[in-house]
Motif scaffolding. Structure first.
Motif, short mmCIF file in Angstrom:
data_model
loop_
_atom_site.label_atom_id
_atom_site.label_comp_id
_atom_site.label_asym_id
_atom_site.label_seq_id
_atom_site.Cartn_x
_atom_site.Cartn_y
_atom_site.Cartn_z
N ALA A 122 0.84 -1.21 0.00
CA ALA A 122 0.00 0.00 0.00
C ALA A 122 0.87 1.26 0.00
O ALA A 122 0.60 2.21 -0.74
N THR A 123 1.91 1.25 0.82
CA THR A 123 2.76 2.45 0.88
C THR A 123 3.62 2.58 -0.38
O THR A 123 3.87 3.70 -0.83
N LEU A 124 4.02 1.44 -0.94
CA LEU A 124 4.80 1.51 -2.20
C LEU A 124 3.97 2.16 -3.31
O LEU A 124 4.49 2.92 -4.13
N MET A 145 1.99 4.46 -2.98
CA MET A 145 1.89 5.91 -2.78
C MET A 145 3.19 6.62 -3.16
O MET A 145 3.26 7.84 -3.16
N MET A 146 4.22 5.85 -3.46
CA MET A 146 5.53 6.44 -3.78
C MET A 146 5.57 6.88 -5.25
O MET A 146 4.84 6.33 -6.08
N PRO A 147 6.44 7.86 -5.55
CA PRO A 147 6.59 8.25 -6.96
C PRO A 147 7.19 7.08 -7.75
O PRO A 147 7.89 6.25 -7.16
N PRO A 148 6.90 6.99 -9.05
CA PRO A 148 7.46 5.90 -9.85
C PRO A 148 8.99 5.88 -9.77
O PRO A 148 9.60 6.94 -9.60
N ALA A 149 9.57 4.69 -9.85
CA ALA A 149 11.04 4.57 -9.77
C ALA A 149 11.68 5.42 -10.84
O ALA A 149 11.22 5.44 -11.99
N GLY A 150 12.72 6.14 -10.45
CA GLY A 150 13.47 6.94 -11.42
C GLY A 150 12.95 8.34 -11.60
O GLY A 150 13.65 9.21 -12.11
N SER A 151 11.69 8.60 -11.15
CA SER A 151 11.18 9.97 -11.29
C SER A 151 11.68 10.80 -10.13
O SER A 151 12.16 10.28 -9.13
N SER A 152 11.58 12.12 -10.26
CA SER A 152 12.10 12.97 -9.17
C SER A 152 11.01 13.26 -8.16
O SER A 152 9.84 13.04 -8.41
#
Lengths: 672, 126
Positions: free
Chosen positions: A661-663, A665-672
């Motif tokens: 669930a928390t993953l 909510m994270m920005p996509p990998a590699g994005s700022s």
């Protein structure tokens, strides 16, 4: 008296039994470190005691009892098989991964980046021989690097093959030991702890190598079978395995010369590869038959490295072969930079080479692109004025004219012009400055004459070319040229009686004297004496201010951009370039994907190996816990352990859901 | 002790799962209970971390993503170890006659393993 004697005899027997028990304990201590040995206990039986009936009681030895728990043994073997799989996979993919340079500075990726930089350098100095030679030399290095990688991967493939053969030999050798155990076992009625230790040590070793199941027969012999029921050992019979390599022909091989697939064959010659799904052999087969073919190819697929090599060669060759060696009219098309064996899709990388026939002069940095040749006065050819166009292509020369009429718009006349041009593969348009431009995918030249087109009636006067060339024909005593670049203007008056070489030298000397060093005169490639082109990398204007020596007024060169092809190839590493794109990835990205794929295989295998080491160790601990413990004692413990594991599993489920669930909510990998 | 900063809860959870993995002893009930306590602590921390994120008290960033990916790996590893231990005891219980085996809708023996382990077994054995 007789009772006393019986009691003494009885005591003597009991002491003998206890001596046996002590011997068993001593043997257990002695074999504490013996592989496969399980603690033995001497089963004791109380003898009937009937005081009045003459039975004196006492104790009798009823043979040895093994503490080994068959279920726990199988669990350990199963986890060991899985560990063997991941260990072999991690080792083999580790060798693979090390062959790829992920820094972009070495290996194939470094060589590719160098070549792209060379094309970039060539695009700024397309005529520079050193820049051209650098392209050839780095293309050679790149091809060599691709071949080297292919060869190294084949080396790893061979190592895996050798390991498979060696593993099969070990399996056969262990099967022989088990078969010999069976031979001995049927000769005795009772199990021999020493022989049993040998058997289980063999089974433990076998479980590292392959997946199997065992069944203990009523006569004490052990039957060993692979997952699909294929027997390895039944009683005193051993069924050997062997390894063989061949290209799959079912379905028919699309790539008959591809690296062969590894097969495991039983003693009847049947292919039993699909039954080996675990253990070291399973891991090696997985790398050999799945991971390596995805890079090097097999009977059905080309493999990513061959795909990369083919895309690289085809893309670069196509651009260079459709380009021209210079921007001069009639300049020859370029030559392919790379060659490869295209008889089989899996041979591309191993055969990629610099075209042995190419020379620096045959490299084609130029390409055909729109050439702007005239200013349209007021947007149209004046009414009553006629403009003649002579178009020269490889197919021949065509001349036609466009005459201005009252009420004409530029678009009307453009339509008329394009009607005449149709069929020649050339299209006319007005550029953003209102100048007439021509575009074609094939080399051409156009000469224009007449009074209608240019504002001052003299074609070429005040004509602006970007990186272009103009050809002057037949210099004479009175023709005077001016070339202007920025604020510098060179006035060139050649006079007569000059040889071509002297005329060229005079033009370039007068250009240089005015500080114009990036515009040079060169033979235009037509072979006509006195026909020169001006070539430059910056915007310049030139003008003929007097004289009659300009034949055909202005002749636009075949292709205005003398660096078009080189510029295109310099964009090979550009993420937005579609040139050489495979599945949406450019060549640099595609190569990185191959490397990261190999890295991911190794990373997954290593992670799985680490986890499985702990799982296998756990199975051993659990085996040791339950071995030799009575079933009643176990029943209580098992329930407690089950509850404990169930509770831990529930907590882990909750934890896993929270992490997911928390993953999210994270920005996509590699994005700022 | 509660983490001083909301983001530290993530790191605490990671530490708890790591410690549970390092100290795991499949044959020791007391140890298993201690490790389960650590996993519960990690779940509690993650629950608060999630609440902080949802309340906008934390701004998601790449560092958090990287830490979560590592935590996910550790949780997967712990799941497989627990699954394997649980499977061992289920089998042992069935052997001792204390439970009867179950069957799934496809008629296969019910394994009771987590999705993680089932996926892995599918990859391994097709």
């Amino acid at each position: 008296m007789s009772n006393l004697l019986a009691s003494l005899a009885n005591s003597g027997n009991s002491l003998a039994v206890f001596e046996q028990a002590l011997t068993v304990i001593q043997n257990n201590v002695n074999n504490a470190s013996t592989p496969g040995y399980a603690t033995q206990t001497l089963k004791l039986d109380a003898q009937p005691l009937v005081v009045t009936g003459g039975l004196a009681g006492g104790v009798a030895a009823q043979g040895l009892q093994d503490s080994r728990d068959q279920y726990a043994e199988e669990q350990v073997q199963q986890q060991t098989q899985t560990l063997g799989f991941y260990t072999a996979q991690a080792q083999a993919t580790g060798s693979l991964q090390s062959l790829f340079d992920v820094s972009g500075t070495g290996g194939v990726s470094g060589a590719l980046n160098s070549l792209i930089s060379d094309f970039s350098a060539l695009s700024t100095t397309p005529g520079d021989t050193v820049a051209r030679q650098t392209v050839l030399s780095d293309a050679d290095a790149l091809a060599s690097s691709v071949r080297g990688l292919s060869s190294s991967l084949s080396g790893v493939s061979q190592q895996v093959n050798d390991s498979i053969s060696s593993t099969v030999s070990q399996i056969n050798s262990l099967a022989t030991q088990i078969q010999q155990y069976n031979v001995e076992r049927v000769k005795t009625t009772q199990a021999d702890p020493g022989a049993d230790a040998g058997l289980y040590a063999s089974l433990d070793s076998l479980s590292q190598l392959t997946n199997f199941t065992t069944v203990t027969q009523s006569d004490g012999t052990v039957t060993v079978m692979l997952a699909g029921g294929l027997p390895l050992v039944i009683g005193d019979q051993q069924y050997s395995l062997s390894a063989s390599s061949s290209v799959n022909t079912n379905p028919p091989a699309a790539n008959p010369q591809s690296p062969p697939t590894e097969h495991i064959v039983d003693s009847q010659g049947n292919d039993v590869t699909s039954q080996i799904t675990s253990g070291q052999l399973g891991g090696l087969l997985d790398v050999k038959n799945r991971v390596l073919p995805s890079i090097l190819g097999d009977s059905q697929q080309a493999g990513s490295l061959n795909q990369f090599a083919k895309t690289l060669a085809d893309t670069v060759n196509q651009v260079l072969e459709s380009g021209t060696v210079s921007a001069a009219p009639g300049a020859a098309n370029g030559t392919a930079l790379f060659t490869y064996n295209n008889s089989d899709a899996t041979l591309t990388a191993a055969s990629l080479a610099l075209n042995p026939n190419i020379t620096a002069g045959e490299l084609a940095p130029a390409s055909v692109s729109p050439v702007t040749i005239g200013t349209v006065a007021n947007g149209t050819i004046a009414a009553g004025q006629t403009e003649s166009f002579t178009v020269n292509t490889a197919a021949g020369s065509n001349t036609f004219s466009v005459t201005g009429a009252a009420g004409d718009t530029a678009q009307t006349q453009l339509g008329e012009l394009n009607g005449d041009l149709s069929g020649l593969g050339i299209a006319a348009s007005l550029d953003s400055n209102g100048k007439l431009a021509f575009d074609s995918s094939t080399p051409y030249s156009i000469s224009v004459s007449g009074a209608g087109l240019a504002a001052d009636g003299d074609h070429g006067v005040n004509t602006t070319l970007n990186n272009g060339s103009l050809t002057y024909v037949a210099a004479d005593a009175t023709t005077q040229y001016t070339v202007t670049e920025g604020s510098a203007t060179a006035t060139i008056n050649l006079g007569t009686g000059l040889t071509d070489t002297a005329a060229l030298a005079a033009i370039n000397s007068q250009l240089a004297a005015q500080g114009i060093t990036d515009i040079t005169a060169v033979p235009d490639g037509s072979g006509t004496s006195g026909a020169f082109s001006l070539q430059g990398d910056s915007t310049f204007t030139d003008a003929v201010t007097a004289g009659t020596g300009v034949a055909g007024a202005v002749v636009a060169a075949a292709g205005e951009n003398d660096n078009g092809a080189a510029s295109q190839l310099a964009a090979l590493g550009n993420p937005n370039s579609t040139l050489g794109s495979t599945g949406g990835l450019n060549l640099v990205q595609f190569l990185a994907q191959i490397a990261s794929g190999a890295g991911a295989e190794n990373s997954d295998a290593t992670t799985n190996q680490t986890t499985q080491q702990q799982v296998a160790a756990q199975a051993t601990t659990l085996r040791d816990n339950v071995s030799g413990v009575s079933l009643d004692e176990q029943a209580v413990d098992v329930l407690q352990f089950q509850r404990s594991y169930q509770a831990a599993a529930q907590v882990l489920t909750v934890l896993n859901n929270l992490v997911d669930a928390t993953l999210n909510m994270m920005p996509p990998a590699g994005s700022s | 002790m509660p983490a001083a900063f909301p983001a530290d809860r993530l790191l605490d959870a990671q530490t708890c799962v790591r410690r549970a993995l390092e100290n795991w002893n499949a044959g020791d009930l007391e140890c298993l209970d201690r490790c389960r306590g650590l996993l519960e602590q990690a779940a509690g921390g993650m629950s608060e971390f999630e609440a902080n994120l949802r309340a906008g008290e934390l701004t998601p960033n790449q560092d958090m993503r990287a830490a979560l990916v590592l935590l996910k790996q550790d949780v997967r590893r712990a799941t497989r170890i627990v699954d394997a231990g649980a499977a061992f005891h289920r089998g042992l219980a069935a052997r001792l006659g204390s439970v009867s085996p179950g069957y799934d809708a496809g008629g296969r023996l019910f394994s009771g393993a987590s999705q993680e382990t089932r996926q892995l077994e599918d990859e391994l054995h097709g």
